[in-house]
Design a protein around this motif. Structure first.
Motif, PDB file in Angstrom:
ATOM      1  N   LYS A 184      74.307  63.074  41.304  1.00  0.00           N
ATOM      2  CA  LYS A 184      74.765  63.427  39.960  1.00  0.00           C
ATOM      3  C   LYS A 184      73.673  64.131  39.164  1.00  0.00           C
ATOM      4  CE  LYS A 184      76.411  61.566  35.566  1.00  0.00           C
ATOM      5  NZ  LYS A 184      76.813  60.363  34.797  1.00  0.00           N
ATOM      6  N   GLU A 185      72.464  63.616  39.186  1.00  0.00           N
ATOM      7  CA  GLU A 185      71.370  64.196  38.413  1.00  0.00           C
ATOM      8  C   GLU A 185      71.105  65.639  38.821  1.00  0.00           C
ATOM      9  OE1 GLU A 185      66.616  63.384  37.465  1.00  0.00           O
ATOM     10  OE2 GLU A 185      67.818  61.883  38.524  1.00  0.00           O
ATOM     11  N   LYS A 187      73.290  67.713  40.225  1.00  0.00           N
ATOM     12  CA  LYS A 187      74.416  68.541  39.794  1.00  0.00           C
ATOM     13  C   LYS A 187      74.325  68.840  38.302  1.00  0.00           C
ATOM     14  CE  LYS A 187      77.809  67.373  43.373  1.00  0.00           C
ATOM     15  NZ  LYS A 187      79.164  66.847  43.668  1.00  0.00           N
ATOM     16  N   VAL A 188      73.905  67.851  37.528  1.00  0.00           N
ATOM     17  CA  VAL A 188      73.716  68.060  36.081  1.00  0.00           C
ATOM     18  C   VAL A 188      72.690  69.165  35.857  1.00  0.00           C
ATOM     19  CG1 VAL A 188      72.789  67.064  33.966  1.00  0.00           C
ATOM     20  CG2 VAL A 188      74.401  65.742  35.355  1.00  0.00           C
ATOM     21  N   ASN A 192      73.657  72.796  34.203  1.00  0.00           N
ATOM     22  CA  ASN A 192      73.023  73.182  32.937  1.00  0.00           C
ATOM     23  C   ASN A 192      72.197  74.449  33.075  1.00  0.00           C
ATOM     24  OD1 ASN A 192      73.462  71.319  30.488  1.00  0.00           O
ATOM     25  ND2 ASN A 192      73.374  69.920  32.231  1.00  0.00           N
ATOM     26  N   SER A 210      83.525  74.265  38.904  1.00  0.00           N
ATOM     27  CA  SER A 210      83.934  72.888  39.214  1.00  0.00           C
ATOM     28  C   SER A 210      84.413  72.774  40.664  1.00  0.00           C
ATOM     29  CB  SER A 210      85.025  72.426  38.241  1.00  0.00           C
ATOM     30  OG  SER A 210      86.155  73.273  38.293  1.00  0.00           O
ATOM     31  N   THR A 219      84.558  66.529  34.272  1.00  0.00           N
ATOM     32  CA  THR A 219      83.218  66.120  34.686  1.00  0.00           C
ATOM     33  C   THR A 219      82.215  67.245  34.457  1.00  0.00           C
ATOM     34  OG1 THR A 219      84.131  64.651  36.375  1.00  0.00           O
ATOM     35  CG2 THR A 219      81.827  65.295  36.634  1.00  0.00           C
ATOM     36  N   SER A 222      81.292  67.355  30.897  1.00  0.00           N
ATOM     37  CA  SER A 222      80.566  66.137  30.529  1.00  0.00           C
ATOM     38  C   SER A 222      79.107  66.240  30.972  1.00  0.00           C
ATOM     39  CB  SER A 222      81.222  64.899  31.155  1.00  0.00           C
ATOM     40  OG  SER A 222      81.017  64.854  32.559  1.00  0.00           O
ATOM     41  N   TYR A 223      78.856  66.952  32.092  1.00  0.00           N
ATOM     42  CA  TYR A 223      77.490  67.177  32.554  1.00  0.00           C
ATOM     43  C   TYR A 223      76.725  68.048  31.559  1.00  0.00           C
ATOM     44  CZ  TYR A 223      78.424  65.219  37.209  1.00  0.00           C
ATOM     45  OH  TYR A 223      78.713  64.387  38.257  1.00  0.00           O
ATOM     46  N   VAL A 226      75.712  65.915  28.685  1.00  0.00           N
ATOM     47  CA  VAL A 226      74.589  65.017  28.981  1.00  0.00           C
ATOM     48  C   VAL A 226      73.294  65.625  28.468  1.00  0.00           C
ATOM     49  CG1 VAL A 226      73.140  64.119  30.848  1.00  0.00           C
ATOM     50  CG2 VAL A 226      75.614  63.865  30.970  1.00  0.00           C
ATOM     51  N   LYS A 227      73.087  66.913  28.712  1.00  0.00           N
ATOM     52  CA  LYS A 227      71.871  67.582  28.253  1.00  0.00           C
ATOM     53  C   LYS A 227      71.835  67.650  26.731  1.00  0.00           C
ATOM     54  CE  LYS A 227      69.233  71.855  28.554  1.00  0.00           C
ATOM     55  NZ  LYS A 227      69.197  73.255  29.039  1.00  0.00           N
TER      56      LYS A 227
END
Length: 233
Positions: A184-185, A187-188, A192, A210, A219, A222-223, A226-227
């Motif tokens: 996940k990290e 991909k984020v 970004n 996606s 998702t 949402s990523y 997160v940033k």
């Protein structure tokens, strides 16, 4: 475009005058360096960032025309402006044109009458024929980079689809592994990178990204959030 005052005299739009001056400058640069020098003007304030080119000379160098797509730097700049960031000129760097041509490029940001960044003057000089005469022409093709570091050349895309594909490839290269192997990290971080590059200004890019990363659109965004939440802390 002009405006009409109370005395029925037409007053030129100052921004129109700036744009007209830029076209004269573009022609002067193209005449100076010849048919191997492409000069184009992008509109940073366009409502359609996928078609930012509003004027171009010698478009055969990159295979582009009026109404075609921006380069990576221009798309990033449009995204940066939307966030209120400042812009800095990019001078004397290497890119690739159609057929693998080696180009010496400069990207110059121009403000309008309101002191806001509005236009880009982009210069792409085909130096492919010069590289065989490195010793004699070294000063002409010199670029602003450390001699000990290898210069990476960005390809100038012919379409927004090609640009998006290039950006996705770069986001994967940044992580160094295929999306199926990313956590996940990672991909984020990759997504970004795409967001900062302005990839999501391209229509339907969310669907393609996606699908490529094997996540839902919910998702995906949402990523990006997160940033933003981390930056707000």
């Amino acid at each position: 475009m002009t405006t009409k005052n109370e005395h029925s005299h037409y007053v030129p739009d100052p921004n129109e005058t700036i744009l007209e001056s830029l076209t004269f400058i573009a022609h002067g640069i193209a005449r100076q360096f010849g048919s191997n020098c492409e000069v184009c003007i992008h509109d940073l304030k366009t409502s359609d960032p996928e078609h930012s080119i509003i004027y171009i000379i010698n478009g055969h160098v990159t295979g582009r025309d009026i109404g075609d797509s921006p380069s990576k730097i221009v798309l990033e700049s449009i995204e940066a402006l939307s966030k209120g960031d400042n812009l800095t000129d990019h001078l004397c760097y290497l890119t690739k044109g159609t057929g693998g041509k080696l180009l010496k490029s400069s990207t110059i940001f121009v403000k309008d009458y309101n002191n806001e960044f509005h236009y880009v003057l982009s210069i792409n000089l085909d130096i492919s024929g010069f590289t065989a005469f490195d010793s004699a022409l070294k000063s002409l093709i010199n670029i602003n980079n450390n001699d000990t570091e290898e210069q990476k050349t960005e390809a100038i895309p012919n379409s927004v689809n090609e640009l998006l594909d290039n950006l996705i490839e770069q986001s994967v290269a940044l992580i160094g592994k295929a999306p199926a192997l990313m956590n996940k990290e990672e991909k984020v971080k990759a997504i970004n990178y795409l967001n900062d590059a302005g990839a999501f200004l391209i229509q339907k890019s969310g669907d393609k990204v996606s699908n490529y990363f094997g996540i839902s659109k919910f998702t995906l965004y949402s990523y990006v959030d997160v940033k933003k939440k981390k930056e707000e802390l």
